[in-house]
Design a protein around this motif. Sequence first.
Motif, short mmCIF file in Angstrom:
data_model
loop_
_atom_site.label_atom_id
_atom_site.label_comp_id
_atom_site.label_asym_id
_atom_site.label_seq_id
_atom_site.Cartn_x
_atom_site.Cartn_y
_atom_site.Cartn_z
N GLY A 1 -25.18 22.90 53.99
CA GLY A 1 -26.15 22.18 53.19
C GLY A 1 -27.08 21.32 54.02
N ASP A 2 -26.84 21.24 55.30
CA ASP A 2 -27.67 20.46 56.21
C ASP A 2 -28.39 21.45 57.13
OD1 ASP A 2 -28.84 18.76 58.02
OD2 ASP A 2 -27.02 17.64 58.47
N PRO A 3 -29.66 21.76 56.86
CA PRO A 3 -30.34 22.79 57.64
C PRO A 3 -30.59 22.43 59.09
CG PRO A 3 -31.87 21.70 56.17
CD PRO A 3 -30.50 21.19 55.83
N ASN A 4 -30.48 21.17 59.46
CA ASN A 4 -30.71 20.76 60.85
C ASN A 4 -29.43 20.59 61.64
OD1 ASN A 4 -33.53 20.67 60.79
ND2 ASN A 4 -33.47 18.72 59.73
N ARG B 1 -30.31 20.19 65.42
CA ARG B 1 -31.09 21.28 66.00
C ARG B 1 -32.37 20.78 66.67
NH1 ARG B 1 -31.54 26.23 61.77
NH2 ARG B 1 -29.32 26.63 61.49
N THR B 2 -32.99 19.76 66.09
CA THR B 2 -34.30 19.32 66.60
C THR B 2 -34.21 18.30 67.71
OG1 THR B 2 -34.47 17.67 64.85
CG2 THR B 2 -35.46 19.83 64.42
N ASN C 1 -30.56 32.22 66.82
CA ASN C 1 -30.05 32.00 65.47
C ASN C 1 -28.98 30.92 65.44
OD1 ASN C 1 -31.67 33.98 64.19
ND2 ASN C 1 -30.35 35.55 65.07
N TYR C 2 -28.89 30.15 66.51
CA TYR C 2 -27.95 29.04 66.64
C TYR C 2 -26.50 29.49 66.61
CZ TYR C 2 -32.20 26.45 65.81
OH TYR C 2 -33.48 25.98 65.90
#
Length: 109
Positions: free
Chosen positions: A21-24, A45-46, A82-83
């Motif tokens: 639910g946490d896209p980062n 990720r950022t 794609n992490y």
Amino acid sequence: MSFLGRLFGSLFGSGGPSSSGDPNAVYIHVRCRFCKEAVRVRLNRTSDLSPAEDGDGFVVRKSIVGQKCFRRIEVDLAFDRNYRLVSEDVSGGTMITAEEWQAEQVPTS
């Protein structure tokens, strides 16, 4: 199944890295070699992941300290575009699966 395959499946489940639910977020789980504490780490990720030198994925170097002892767990990880975790180098601990981490958590009621 290889350790990285099991770890990848456990880290991200069937819904990919953002299924929490946490896209980062990308989560990793480690166990301290000394006190055996299981630690969950959220990687942003950022801001935590850097582009790999070859431009094909991401890398991160983290120093992790749990709550039970002061010793550091050093991780150098590489992810694809794609992490998905593709390589790991860990000192002071070991990588564990999300299920192993979850099994050790005390329910808060």
